[in-house]
Design an enzyme around this catalytic site. Structure first.
Site, PDB file in Angstrom:
ATOM      1  N   TYR A 139     -25.728 -22.742  39.036  1.00 54.47           N
ATOM      2  CA  TYR A 139     -24.992 -21.471  40.006  1.00 54.47           C
ATOM      3  C   TYR A 139     -25.803 -20.886  41.005  1.00 54.47           C
ATOM      4  O   TYR A 139     -26.224 -19.859  41.139  1.00 54.47           O
ATOM      5  CB  TYR A 139     -24.720 -20.248  38.864  1.00 54.47           C
ATOM      6  CG  TYR A 139     -24.102 -20.650  37.804  1.00 54.47           C
ATOM      7  CD1 TYR A 139     -22.670 -20.761  37.509  1.00 54.47           C
ATOM      8  CD2 TYR A 139     -24.670 -21.018  36.594  1.00 54.47           C
ATOM      9  CE1 TYR A 139     -21.856 -20.930  36.358  1.00 54.47           C
ATOM     10  CE2 TYR A 139     -23.975 -21.252  35.189  1.00 54.47           C
ATOM     11  CZ  TYR A 139     -22.698 -21.238  35.283  1.00 54.47           C
ATOM     12  OH  TYR A 139     -22.051 -21.455  34.060  1.00 54.47           O
ATOM     13  N   CYS A 190     -25.628 -10.938  35.861  1.00 52.46           N
ATOM     14  CA  CYS A 190     -24.905  -9.881  36.454  1.00 52.46           C
ATOM     15  C   CYS A 190     -23.917  -8.872  35.597  1.00 52.46           C
ATOM     16  O   CYS A 190     -23.341  -8.092  35.977  1.00 52.46           O
ATOM     17  CB  CYS A 190     -24.145  -9.930  37.590  1.00 52.46           C
ATOM     18  SG  CYS A 190     -23.074 -11.398  37.473  1.00 52.46           S
TER      19      CYS A 190
HETATM   20  N1  SAH Z   1     -28.095 -17.993  42.555  1.00 51.73           N
HETATM   21  C1  SAH Z   1     -27.491 -17.445  43.638  1.00 51.73           C
HETATM   22  C2  SAH Z   1     -26.128 -17.310  43.348  1.00 51.73           C
HETATM   23  C3  SAH Z   1     -25.530 -16.525  42.165  1.00 51.73           C
HETATM   24  S1  SAH Z   1     -23.930 -15.817  42.203  1.00 51.73           S
HETATM   25  C4  SAH Z   1     -28.111 -16.473  44.433  1.00 51.73           C
HETATM   26  O1  SAH Z   1     -29.183 -15.857  43.796  1.00 51.73           O
HETATM   27  O2  SAH Z   1     -27.938 -16.188  45.606  1.00 51.73           O
HETATM   28  C5  SAH Z   1     -23.178 -17.108  41.247  1.00 51.73           C
HETATM   29  C6  SAH Z   1     -22.650 -18.403  41.864  1.00 51.73           C
HETATM   30  O3  SAH Z   1     -22.099 -19.344  40.999  1.00 51.73           O
HETATM   31  C7  SAH Z   1     -21.763 -18.338  43.023  1.00 51.73           C
HETATM   32  O4  SAH Z   1     -22.282 -18.868  44.181  1.00 51.73           O
HETATM   33  C8  SAH Z   1     -20.585 -18.973  42.624  1.00 51.73           C
HETATM   34  O5  SAH Z   1     -20.004 -19.415  43.497  1.00 51.73           O
HETATM   35  C9  SAH Z   1     -21.056 -20.059  41.663  1.00 51.73           C
HETATM   36  N2  SAH Z   1     -20.190 -20.560  40.402  1.00 51.73           N
HETATM   37  C10 SAH Z   1     -19.067 -19.985  39.985  1.00 51.73           C
HETATM   38  N3  SAH Z   1     -18.666 -20.648  38.923  1.00 51.73           N
HETATM   39  C11 SAH Z   1     -19.203 -21.768  38.930  1.00 51.73           C
HETATM   40  C12 SAH Z   1     -19.389 -22.981  38.145  1.00 51.73           C
HETATM   41  N4  SAH Z   1     -18.565 -23.128  37.074  1.00 51.73           N
HETATM   42  N5  SAH Z   1     -20.290 -23.910  38.242  1.00 51.73           N
HETATM   43  C13 SAH Z   1     -21.225 -23.763  39.414  1.00 51.73           C
HETATM   44  N6  SAH Z   1     -21.320 -22.563  40.157  1.00 51.73           N
HETATM   45  C14 SAH Z   1     -20.390 -21.777  39.893  1.00 51.73           C
END
Ligand code: SAH
Length: 462
Positions: free
Chosen positions: A315, A419
């Protein structure tokens, strides 16, 4: 109790949404805007069998934790939920929220939590922390364009160009846009009719670079007399990027699918620690840069890298954590579902000259198991390994398939950035039932004045 009944109650607890909780003759009432410690007169607005919702009518004896809100719209506005609670008490609330979830949902023993839990990290100045704001435009009763924020749970606009969580320059920018709209009789978008041009203004501010971005979201193809608007906006020191994003759909989604540069460049630059990021109107970027730096530094500390490790950042968004970790690891793999974010992640790696980070587009719960199986097949049954796995999922937490694969890959450490403490506790229960031990837990307040709660945890393989 029934609808419209009134009662005088002591507020003895705080609900997940920041509301006060008290009892009237054993019947539980949830009271928005009441602060723990208040004695208050309340009026029931919705009565269920075992509990109800009540409106705060009058504070009879204010709580010692009650403070004068900085923003006069704090109660109506949907943005803040707990601005009338002292900041110290907000931090206690968040810490207790994490603790409560770990106990109730995670099934962790209080002594274990005591050992693992570190003091919540708050902000020195818990206002003006947001580097991004999206202001909706509307029309007031006199027909004038207004902008501000949505009232809680509605799309009624509260006219306010001076949000206490945002940066002061927001106000200057919004006043310029409103004056421009008045001068040329340009209308705000109306959700009910689908007519009108200006939908939203997205403003971003680079806290370290002081660069400013304005992106106007419009229901149409162009802004008439745009040169005049640009002339006024570019007088603001730091203005770097002025763009428009076309969104003509009848939808709650704010941004259009793309954007066009009106003036300057299509992005601003900012730093978290030593890493430089390019941020476009459509990129995801953490909104509280001051706390994000503390959060990522903790992620780095919890990962405790020596330089020879293989790390997965699941993620990963635009690669923010990945690039932070890449400074100290041999190899970092990032996985993210949104292709545009992965595009940004690769760009960000390049800008910073980081060559040991590789990014995959896809669902974490598909990419990681897929990688694991393919690796095992190619290496005569020898399992793929990782030294550290970092996850930073959205509120719904991790998919079980992903947690299973993490357990199979048996990294020495798992760093979980969350979160939502409820899904965090649920996922930790699974990991700790499968060979991991919860070593460190810390809440980092990324969103003062709101009930949102960010937590970081370190798990170590037994
Ligand atoms: N680590 C990053 C973003 C965290 S927010 C930072 O700190 O900036 C969570 C992220 O997970 C988002 O970008 C969203 O698009 C992504 N996401 C949501 N579901 C997901 C999944 N099943 N697999 C991979 N990424 C996913």
């Amino acid at each position: 109790m029934q609808k419209n009944d009134t009662a005088v109650i002591d507020i003895t607890d705080i609900g997940a949404g920041g509301e006060g909780i008290g009892k009237a003759d054993g019947y539980t009432l949830f009271v928005k805007d009441a602060v723990i410690g208040d004695k208050a007169e309340v009026k029931v607005i919705k009565a269920k069998k075992n509990y109800g919702y009540a409106r705060l009518m009058q504070v009879l004896e204010p709580s010692p934790y009650r403070v004068e809100p900085k923003c006069r719209f704090a109660r109506q506005c949907g943005g803040c939920q707990i601005q009338e609670m002292s900041y110290d008490r907000q931090l206690v609330f968040k810490e207790q929220k994490v603790r409560g979830n770990l106990e109730r949902i995670g099934g962790f023993a209080p002594e274990l939590i005591d050992q693992a839990m570190e003091p919540v990290i708050g902000m020195e100045n818990p206002f003006g922390y947001r580097n991004k704001a999206q202001f909706p435009f509307g029309t007031d009763k006199e027909g004038n364009p207004v902008t501000g924020f949505y009232a809680g749970r509605t799309h009624d606009i509260i006219a306010n160009t001076d949000c206490a969580l945002g940066v002061p320059v927001n106000k200057d920018i919004l006043e310029i846009i409103l004056a421009f709209m008045k001068k040329y009789k340009i209308l705000s978008y109306d959700e009910k009719t689908g007519k009108g041009l200006i939908r939203h203004a997205l403003i971003r501010y680079g806290f370290t670079t002081k660069e400013i971005m304005v992106c106007l979201v419009i229901n149409g193809t162009e802004i008439p007399h745009a040169d005049d608007l640009i002339k006024a906006l570019t007088k603001i020191p730091g203005m770097t990027s002025i763009t428009v994003s076309v969104n003509t759909r009848r939808t709650n989604v704010i941004m259009g699918d793309s954007y066009e540069v009106l003036w300057g460049q299509g992005y601003i630059t900012d730093y978290i620690g030593k890493i430089r990021y390019q941020i476009s109107p459509l990129s995801f970027y953490q909104v509280n840069p001051v706390q994000t730096e503390k959060l990522y530094s903790l992620a780095l500390e919890y990962a405790d890298l020596k330089g020879n490790e293989t790390v997965w950042d699941l993620y990963c968004g635009i690669g923010t954590i990945s690039l932070f970790l890449a400074q100290r690891a041999e190899k970092v793999y990032g996985v993210e579902i949104i292709p545009q974010a992965i595009h940004n992640a690769r760009e960000n790696a390049q800008i910073n000259g980081i060559e040991n980070a590789e990014f995959f587009t896809g669902k974490a719960e598909e990419v990681l198991p897929g990688y694991y199986e393919e690796y095992t097949r190619k290496h005569d049954g020898q399992a793929a390994r990782a030294d550290v796995i970092v996850v930073d999922p959205p509120r719904k937490g991790c998919d079980e398939v992903l947690l299973d694969t993490i357990v199979k890959m048996a990294p020495e450490k798992v760093v979980y950035v969350s979160c939502d403490p409820a899904t965090l506790a649920r996922d930790l229960k699974i990991l700790c039932g499968n060979g991991y031990e919860l070593k460190r837990v810390r809440a980092v307040d990324q969103f003062p004045m709101t009930v949102h709660c960010e937590t970081i945890c370190k798990l170590v393989r037994k």
